[in-house]
Scaffold this active site. Structure first.
Site, PDB file in Angstrom:
ATOM      1  N   CYS A  45      23.797  41.865  41.722  1.00 28.73           N
ATOM      2  CA  CYS A  45      22.495  41.326  42.110  1.00 28.73           C
ATOM      3  C   CYS A  45      22.597  40.995  43.597  1.00 28.73           C
ATOM      4  O   CYS A  45      23.645  41.209  44.207  1.00 28.73           O
ATOM      5  CB  CYS A  45      22.150  40.076  41.291  1.00 28.73           C
ATOM      6  SG  CYS A  45      23.173  38.661  41.714  1.00 28.73           S
ATOM      7  N   HIS A  50      28.394  41.699  39.627  1.00 28.30           N
ATOM      8  CA  HIS A  50      28.421  41.331  38.211  1.00 28.30           C
ATOM      9  C   HIS A  50      29.595  42.016  37.524  1.00 28.30           C
ATOM     10  O   HIS A  50      30.361  41.384  36.808  1.00 28.30           O
ATOM     11  CB  HIS A  50      27.125  41.734  37.516  1.00 28.30           C
ATOM     12  CG  HIS A  50      25.961  40.874  37.898  1.00 28.30           C
ATOM     13  ND1 HIS A  50      24.684  41.128  37.478  1.00 28.30           N
ATOM     14  CD2 HIS A  50      25.888  39.748  38.671  1.00 28.30           C
ATOM     15  CE1 HIS A  50      23.859  40.203  37.964  1.00 28.30           C
ATOM     16  NE2 HIS A  50      24.569  39.365  38.692  1.00 28.30           N
ATOM     17  N   TYR A 138      51.184  35.127  32.646  1.00 25.70           N
ATOM     18  CA  TYR A 138      50.075  34.426  31.988  1.00 25.70           C
ATOM     19  C   TYR A 138      50.344  32.916  32.005  1.00 25.70           C
ATOM     20  O   TYR A 138      49.453  32.118  32.302  1.00 25.70           O
ATOM     21  CB  TYR A 138      49.922  34.916  30.542  1.00 25.70           C
ATOM     22  CG  TYR A 138      49.496  36.359  30.464  1.00 25.70           C
ATOM     23  CD1 TYR A 138      48.146  36.711  30.465  1.00 25.70           C
ATOM     24  CD2 TYR A 138      50.439  37.390  30.394  1.00 25.70           C
ATOM     25  CE1 TYR A 138      47.750  38.036  30.408  1.00 25.70           C
ATOM     26  CE2 TYR A 138      50.055  38.722  30.339  1.00 25.70           C
ATOM     27  CZ  TYR A 138      48.710  39.036  30.351  1.00 25.70           C
ATOM     28  OH  TYR A 138      48.335  40.353  30.309  1.00 25.70           O
ATOM     29  N   ASN A 147      46.680  23.661  33.116  1.00 23.97           N
ATOM     30  CA  ASN A 147      46.429  23.718  31.684  1.00 23.97           C
ATOM     31  C   ASN A 147      47.502  24.586  31.024  1.00 23.97           C
ATOM     32  O   ASN A 147      47.238  25.682  30.546  1.00 23.97           O
ATOM     33  CB  ASN A 147      45.029  24.320  31.459  1.00 23.97           C
ATOM     34  CG  ASN A 147      44.480  23.984  30.099  1.00 23.97           C
ATOM     35  OD1 ASN A 147      45.246  23.700  29.173  1.00 23.97           O
ATOM     36  ND2 ASN A 147      43.164  24.033  29.953  1.00 23.97           N
ATOM     37  N   ARG A 152      46.994  31.626  25.898  1.00 23.34           N
ATOM     38  CA  ARG A 152      46.165  32.595  25.153  1.00 23.34           C
ATOM     39  C   ARG A 152      44.770  32.714  25.769  1.00 23.34           C
ATOM     40  O   ARG A 152      44.208  33.791  25.846  1.00 23.34           O
ATOM     41  CB  ARG A 152      46.053  32.185  23.678  1.00 23.34           C
ATOM     42  CG  ARG A 152      47.359  32.377  22.933  1.00 23.34           C
ATOM     43  CD  ARG A 152      47.243  31.806  21.537  1.00 23.34           C
ATOM     44  NE  ARG A 152      46.420  32.660  20.695  1.00 23.34           N
ATOM     45  CZ  ARG A 152      46.920  33.599  19.891  1.00 23.34           C
ATOM     46  NH1 ARG A 152      48.217  33.783  19.815  1.00 23.34           N
ATOM     47  NH2 ARG A 152      46.124  34.339  19.151  1.00 23.34           N
ATOM     48  N   CYS A 169      43.432  41.375  37.692  1.00 25.02           N
ATOM     49  CA  CYS A 169      44.120  41.116  36.414  1.00 25.02           C
ATOM     50  C   CYS A 169      45.332  42.039  36.248  1.00 25.02           C
ATOM     51  O   CYS A 169      46.194  41.766  35.415  1.00 25.02           O
ATOM     52  CB  CYS A 169      43.153  41.214  35.243  1.00 25.02           C
ATOM     53  SG  CYS A 169      42.253  42.752  35.141  1.00 25.02           S
ATOM     54  N   GLU A 197      50.716  48.597  45.562  1.00 29.73           N
ATOM     55  CA  GLU A 197      50.926  47.352  46.305  1.00 29.73           C
ATOM     56  C   GLU A 197      52.400  47.106  46.596  1.00 29.73           C
ATOM     57  O   GLU A 197      52.766  46.059  47.126  1.00 29.73           O
ATOM     58  CB  GLU A 197      50.342  46.179  45.506  1.00 29.73           C
ATOM     59  CG  GLU A 197      48.840  46.311  45.303  1.00 29.73           C
ATOM     60  CD  GLU A 197      48.261  45.200  44.431  1.00 29.73           C
ATOM     61  OE1 GLU A 197      48.950  44.211  44.167  1.00 29.73           O
ATOM     62  OE2 GLU A 197      47.091  45.356  44.020  1.00 29.73           O
TER      63      GLU A 197
END
Ligand SMILES: [Zn+2]
Length: 204
Positions: A45, A50, A138, A147, A152, A169, A197
């Site tokens: 947008c 998006h 992760y 946290n 998960r 990711c 990379e």
């Protein structure tokens, strides 16, 4: 069994563009870029990106990167600022990721929200803090979000990342190795991006 097979086949030949839950209410347009990894489709947008994705039928079986294919925006003469930024970002990334500190990341629409949901925070923290040539597990990403129990949820955020490559990711790996990319169907793309990379050792 037959039905399952047919369904799997159908979803492969006719990938449906899923309306991302993160999309805002502003009108959205679609743009395509040629790249060494094939066609990259971006939906945006006026406020930001998006979705960013490789062609829907891409798989480890048919992945055929072409390092000589320069980044080129296809067939649009009037493009918004975010798409111009996106083109420069992709061009720099595929040319030499070491130069990414010289370009600004194209705005991502959902990052402009005032209250980010957990998975949006995961995407933003990853994009803001894990640069080209780095990997993170992760667990370490969960720690970075203060946290540590959310490993998960971090994995789930990665599986549902709407802006691949830009929200990197592919740089999230397991302690014991590469970890999955696109549900395990695009492992060769993850390896290609990391090698591009300069990373050849995947575990932390
Ligand atoms: Zn938007």
């Amino acid at each position: 069994m037959q039905l399952l097979k047919a369904k799997a086949f159908f979803s492969k030949v006719a990938p449906k563009a899923k309306k991302p839950k993160t999309a805002c209410q502003l009108p959205e347009s679609e743009y395509r870029f040629w790249s060494p990894l094939g066609c990259i489709t971006v939906r945006a947008c006026e406020s930001g990106l998006h979705t960013t994705g490789l062609q829907g039928d891409l798989s480890d079986e048919n992945f055929a990167p072409n390092p000589n294919q320069g980044v080129k925006l296809l067939g649009s003469n009037k493009v918004p600022q975010v798409i111009k930024k996106c083109e420069i970002w992709f061009r720099t990334y595929f040319d030499d990721p070491k130069n990414m500190n010289t370009v600004e990341r194209p705005d991502i629409c959902v990052f402009k929200k005032s209250n980010l949901a957990f998975r949006e925070l995961v995407w933003k923290t990853l994009a803001d803090t894990v640069g080209p040539g780095e990997v993170i597990t992760y667990g370490a990403l969960a720690d970075r979000l203060k946290n540590p129990g959310a490993v998960r949820a971090v994995g789930s955020a990665m599986r549902n990342n709407p802006n691949g490559i830009i929200v990197p990711c592919h740089r999230v790996v397991r302690t014991s190795g590469l970890g999955l990319y696109h549900g395990g169907t695009l492992q060769s793309v993850k390896v290609w991006l990391l090698n591009h990379e300069g990373i050849t050792k995947y575990s932390k």
